[in-house]
Design an enzyme around this catalytic site. Structure first.
Site: not given
Length: 275
Positions: A132, A145
């Site tokens: 990501s 996260y």
């Protein structure tokens, strides 16, 4: 024909990747936790839909065996399955932290442990880990996260050195915001510490306000396919306008300048305030 195994293909980026590879003439082992619910991918030629839960080592091994039995070999693996969690670190429960690490970090590790002996024997193979932009830059209210995606980035970069002697290429694809069900399915840390409520509302509100550059999953799938087929030793592939924006800011200035930019963009209400 080459063959790719992709995790997390029931929706979003994983599903788009299945269609991209299939359209380009690859055999695809499309894995998901509940293949019995799939009604479209299993109608495609050269697509094998099989069960794989990244939290269960046996299901990973079974999916790899099924794919090899069907197509004769596996040339690439795309570690795409993942989950999101929003909220501040202090409010995250131990169970929430364990579950997100089990999916986003230990899950890809299990897939790697299962496929690497095969790739080493084959003396070839491509590993593509989907991390990501959140594996390189951080946003307020995404701390857990980010911890998982930074871990996967570090692991992937490190093993890229270790696998060179075996002819195994290792790639990282870093998507930005994408139009999928990923965010909608995110876990939110508890609200038992009311002092954080305003901060979370401001951080998530500003994040949503700037979330105007989201990519379509098909765009990310194009980047994944490039990583699988360009036959280079390039490690990282950025995917999405917002990824280019934030990583560009980080790379163009010094570290503190980047941090100041992100603070001013997402939590300006908390800057220059006396404690």
């Amino acid at each position: 024909m080459k063959t790719v195994l992709i995790t997390g293909t029931s929706s979003g980026i994983g599903r788009a990747a299945v269609l991209k590879f299939n359209n380009e003439g690859w055999n695809v082992i499309a894995t998901m936790r509940a293949p019995e619910k799939e009604t479209a991918l299993n109608q495609l030629d050269n697509v094998l839909v099989v069960a794989l839960d990244v939290q269960k080592s046996a299901s990973i091994a079974n999916a790899i065996v099924a794919g090899i039995d069907k197509y004769g070999k596996i040339d690439a693996v795309v570690n795409n399955a993942g989950a999101a969690i929003f909220g501040v670190f202090e409010q995250a429960t131990e169970d929430q932290v364990n579950k997100i690490f089990d999916t986003n970090v230990f899950g890809p590790m299990r897939v790697l442990r299962a496929i690497l002996p095969y790739f080493r024997t084959q003396r070839s193979g491509t590993i593509i880990n989907i991390t990501s932009q959140g594996g390189r830059v951080t946003f307020p209210t995404c701390s857990i996260y980010h911890a998982t995606k930074f871990s996967l980035e570090g692991l992937t970069e490190a093993i890229s050195y270790e696998l060179i002697p075996f002819g195994i290429r290792t790639k990282i694809v870093e998507p930005g915001s994408t139009v999928t069900k990923f965010v909608g399915g995110a876990v939110v840390t508890g609200g038992e510490i009311p002092e954080y409520e305003q901060f979370v509302n401001i951080g998530l509100g500003n994040w949503a306000k700037y979330d105007t550059m989201a990519s379509q999953p098909e765009e990310i799938a194009e980047t994944i396919f490039t990583a699988a087929t360009d036959e280079t030793d390039q490690l990282r592939y950025q995917a999405g306008q917002d990824t280019e924006l934030y990583l560009g800011k980080m790379q163009d200035g010094n570290d503190q300048a980047y941090v100041d930019y992100m603070r001013e963009r997402f939590i300006p209400e908390y800057l220059n305030t006396k404690k």
